[in-house]
Design a protein around this motif. Structure first.
Motif, PDB file in Angstrom:
ATOM      1  N   SER A 144       6.070   2.028  -4.948  1.00 13.08           N
ATOM      2  CA  SER A 144       5.953   3.043  -6.008  1.00 13.08           C
ATOM      3  C   SER A 144       5.470   2.433  -7.320  1.00 13.08           C
ATOM      4  N   SER A 196     -10.009  -0.959  -4.321  1.00 14.67           N
ATOM      5  CA  SER A 196      -8.596  -0.554  -4.280  1.00 14.67           C
ATOM      6  C   SER A 196      -7.702  -1.736  -3.932  1.00 14.67           C
ATOM      7  N   CYS A 217       1.773   1.944  -6.917  1.00 17.68           N
ATOM      8  CA  CYS A 217       1.089   3.240  -7.063  1.00 17.68           C
ATOM      9  C   CYS A 217       0.953   3.622  -8.536  1.00 17.68           C
ATOM     10  N   ASP A 218       2.024   3.440  -9.294  1.00 16.34           N
ATOM     11  CA  ASP A 218       1.985   3.771 -10.722  1.00 16.34           C
ATOM     12  C   ASP A 218       0.962   2.919 -11.472  1.00 16.34           C
ATOM     13  N   LYS A 224      -2.732   3.756  -9.954  1.00 13.93           N
ATOM     14  CA  LYS A 224      -3.107   5.186  -9.931  1.00 13.93           C
ATOM     15  C   LYS A 224      -3.671   5.599  -8.566  1.00 13.93           C
ATOM     16  N   LEU A 225      -3.268   4.870  -7.520  1.00 10.98           N
ATOM     17  CA  LEU A 225      -3.652   5.223  -6.154  1.00 10.98           C
ATOM     18  C   LEU A 225      -2.490   5.961  -5.497  1.00 10.98           C
ATOM     19  N   ASN A 226      -2.803   6.815  -4.518  1.00 12.33           N
ATOM     20  CA  ASN A 226      -1.711   7.529  -3.860  1.00 12.33           C
ATOM     21  C   ASN A 226      -0.985   6.609  -2.890  1.00 12.33           C
ATOM     22  N   GLN A 227       0.229   6.990  -2.532  1.00 18.74           N
ATOM     23  CA  GLN A 227       1.107   6.148  -1.729  1.00 18.74           C
ATOM     24  C   GLN A 227       0.522   5.829  -0.361  1.00 18.74           C
ATOM     25  N   ALA A 228      -0.091   6.820   0.280  1.00 19.85           N
ATOM     26  CA  ALA A 228      -0.662   6.594   1.613  1.00 19.85           C
ATOM     27  C   ALA A 228      -1.777   5.553   1.556  1.00 19.85           C
ATOM     28  N   ASN A 229      -2.611   5.633   0.538  1.00 25.59           N
ATOM     29  CA  ASN A 229      -3.713   4.687   0.380  1.00 25.59           C
ATOM     30  C   ASN A 229      -3.186   3.278   0.101  1.00 25.59           C
ATOM     31  N   SER A 277      -0.228   2.068   0.864  1.00 30.26           N
ATOM     32  CA  SER A 277       0.437   1.568   2.068  1.00 30.26           C
ATOM     33  C   SER A 277      -0.569   1.072   3.103  1.00 30.26           C
TER      34      SER A 277
END
Length: 130
Positions: A71, A55, A74-75, A78-83, A85
Motif C-alpha cells: 500500500s 512502472s 501504491c501511494d 500512484k499505481l494501482n494495487q494489482a499492477n 503486485s
C-alpha cells in the motif's frame, strides 16, 4: 511475422562480417572484461528487460532506501494495487526484491544491489529537466 519477413529482418540486423557464434568478444571501452556465452548474454538481456518498464522503475525507486508495504508503494507510485503486485511478483521471481509477511501485509525490499547500482548508473546518463 511471416517467415520471409523474419529472415529479411534477421539478415539485415547483422552485417555479413559478424560470425554467428555462441559467444561475444570482450568490450574494450566498458567494464565487461570477459567473453560471455550465449546463455549468459540472454541472462544479461533478461536483467535489462526488468528495467525496461517505467512502472517497475517507479517501484524500485519507492523501495530503494527502505522496505515498504504494497500500500505504501501504491501511494508513492500512484499505481494501482494489482499492477504493483504484478510487477513485484516479477521482480521477486527474478531475485531483485524479497518479501516478508506481517499479518495480511507484505513488505518488499531490494536485495539485488547490483541492479540498483545499474539504475543509478542509468540515472547519471539522463539530463535533469529545466
Amino acid at each position: 511475422m511471416s517467415e520471409r519477413l523474419r529472415r529479411e529482418t534477421t539478415s539485415k540486423a547483422l552485417p555479413a562480417t559478424v560470425p554467428l557464434t555462441s559467444s561475444i568478444t570482450e568490450i574494450t571501452k566498458g567494464e565487461m572484461k570477459r567473453t560471455l556465452e550465449l546463455h549468459q548474454l540472454e541472462k544479461l538481456a533478461d536483467r535489462f528487460k526488468l528495467l525496461s518498464e517505467a512502472s517497475r522503475l517507479r517501484i524500485l525507486q519507492a523501495i530503494c532506501r527502505e522496505e515498504r508495504s504494497v500500500s505504501e508503494i501504491c501511494d508513492l507510485t500512484k499505481l494501482n494495487q494489482a499492477n504493483v503486485s504484478k510487477h513485484l511478483q516479477l521482480l521477486k521471481s527474478a531475485g531483485v526484491v524479497a518479501c516478508r509477511r506481517v499479518g495480511i501485509c507484505r513488505y518488499y525490499r531490494i536485495i539485488d544491489l547490483d541492479l540498483l547500482d545499474l539504475c543509478s548508473q542509468g540515472d547519471r546518463q539522463i539530463e535533469p529537466e529545466s
